[in-house]
Design an enzyme around this catalytic site. Structure first.
Site, PDB file in Angstrom:
ATOM      1  N   ASP A   4     -11.358   2.222   3.077  1.00  0.00           N
ATOM      2  CA  ASP A   4     -11.531   0.777   2.909  1.00  0.00           C
ATOM      3  C   ASP A   4     -12.989   0.437   2.623  1.00  0.00           C
ATOM      4  OD1 ASP A   4      -9.397  -0.952   2.920  1.00  0.00           O
ATOM      5  OD2 ASP A   4      -9.213  -1.040   5.099  1.00  0.00           O
ATOM      6  N   GLN A   6      -4.959  -1.884   9.405  1.00  0.00           N
ATOM      7  CA  GLN A   6      -4.732  -3.190   8.779  1.00  0.00           C
ATOM      8  C   GLN A   6      -5.314  -4.297   9.666  1.00  0.00           C
ATOM      9  OE1 GLN A   6      -3.272  -3.718   5.659  1.00  0.00           O
ATOM     10  NE2 GLN A   6      -3.970  -5.810   5.978  1.00  0.00           N
ATOM     11  N   LYS A  38       0.841  -1.203   0.000  1.00  0.00           N
ATOM     12  CA  LYS A  38       0.000   0.000   0.000  1.00  0.00           C
ATOM     13  C   LYS A  38       0.880   1.258   0.000  1.00  0.00           C
ATOM     14  CE  LYS A  38      -3.693  -2.626   2.042  1.00  0.00           C
ATOM     15  NZ  LYS A  38      -4.396  -3.145   3.205  1.00  0.00           N
TER      16      LYS A  38
END
Ligand code: NDP
Length: 287
Positions: A120, A97, A53
């Site tokens: 997300d 995460q 990322k």
């Protein structure tokens, strides 16, 4: 028949090139899209995902800030960290995460992220908006899958799509997005009986099971589009999907490989959402 391989890597590279230009344009207006990533503990897979990322941010010119915390962090400390990013004007997207250590509630953490920084697409507000077709940040892996199918030149509308898997991050949302694209959708899972009889009806088969090479050619309708979401480490150490690539390739019309299939698209959609978030928070029109 040998399937056409849909290269997620190539599609992702194209989208990233366009994003890089867009970020350059935004910079000229004094807007620098910023992504905050919080990583808890030392799970090697999580570290590798975060690395990908950050690399994606560097490639596209997005500012990124990574906070690494030990697994012993308390839930309260993590929530405070998220709150600081919620308030930080240089940060437009926040990502925690997953998975989290067992003593931290995933729900509490996701709920804490401001919906307009939830790149997300995991917060209940974004999930609800997606479900009713409102403007929102689409979840990255499902959105990436839809883009891959569209960019392969294949029509979704009117097709029978079967999704194996019903997780909140892949199975359920991709089924919903396929429905919004006017597919007829079936969701299969671990209690589905005679799975092959269901999957053999699929013009589009999305496999998100997390079981190495579970799906062989006997599950495939000839000519189907097969999207393999799985990322599994085989006994040999090799990265493999949920689909037996070599045999399924001979039955399907289109197939995504693992690696370089869905994975690069997931990260690319995260970058795209971060750029959209920067535009939204700056009051600019979005795509
Ligand atoms: P989950 O473990 O949360 O869900 C797996 C789903 O598969 C469940 O719904 C489960 O059913 C179903 N399932 C399990 N066994 C069977 C079976 N024998 N027959 C039919 N269905 C079955 O996984 P995720 O959705 O989070 O991830 C799926 C895979 O995708 C993993 O390999 C993961 O690593 C990968 N992944 C890849 C991403 C990428 O960017 N490439 C991003 C996210 C995930 P039930 O609900 O009944 O238990």
């Amino acid at each position: 028949m040998t399937a056409t391989v849909i290269s997620g890597k190539e599609v992702a590279d194209d989208i990233r090139a366009a994003l890089r230009e867009e970020v350059n344009g935004l910079k000229q207006h004094g807007i620098l899209p910023g992504l905050a990533v919080i990583l808890i503990g030392d799970d090697p897979a999580s570290h590798s995902y975060v690395k990908g990322k950050i690399k994606g941010c560097e490639e596209t010119g997005i500012y990124s800030e990574v906070v690494y915390k030990e697994a012993a962090i308390t839930e309260g400390e993590l929530l405070d960290l998220i709150e600081a990013f919620n308030e930080n004007p240089n940060i437009h997207g926040i990502l925690v995460q997953l998975p989290l250590p067992a003593h931290i509630s995933e729900k509490a953490v996701i709920d804490k992220i401001r919906a307009d920084k939830d790149v997300d697409g995991f917060t209940p507000v974004n999930v609800g908006n997606m479900l009713i077709g409102n403007d929102c940040y689409l979840p990255c892996t499902p959105h990436g899958i839809i883009e891959l199918i569209k960019r392969s030149g294949q029509e979704i509308s009117g097709k029978h799509a079967v999704v194996i898997g019903r997780s909140n991050i892949v199975g359920k949302p991709v089924a919903m997005l396929l429905l919004q694209e006017n597919a007829t959708v079936t969701i299969a899972h671990s209690r589905t009986q005679d799975l092959a009889s269901v999957t053999k009806q699929a013009d589009i088969l999305v496999v998100a099971v997390g079981r190495a090479e579970m799906i062989g050619a006997e599950y495939i309708k000839p000519g189907a589009i097969v999207i393999d979401v799985g990322v599994n480490r085989a006994a040999s150490g090799k990265l493999v999907g949920d689909v037996q690539f070599e045999s399924v390739k001979e039955a399907a019309g289109y197939i995504t490989p693992v690696p370089r299939g869905v994975g690069p698209m997931t990260i690319t959609m995260l970058l795209k959402n971060t750029v959209e978030a920067a535009k939204r928070l700056a009051g600019l029109p979005q795509q």
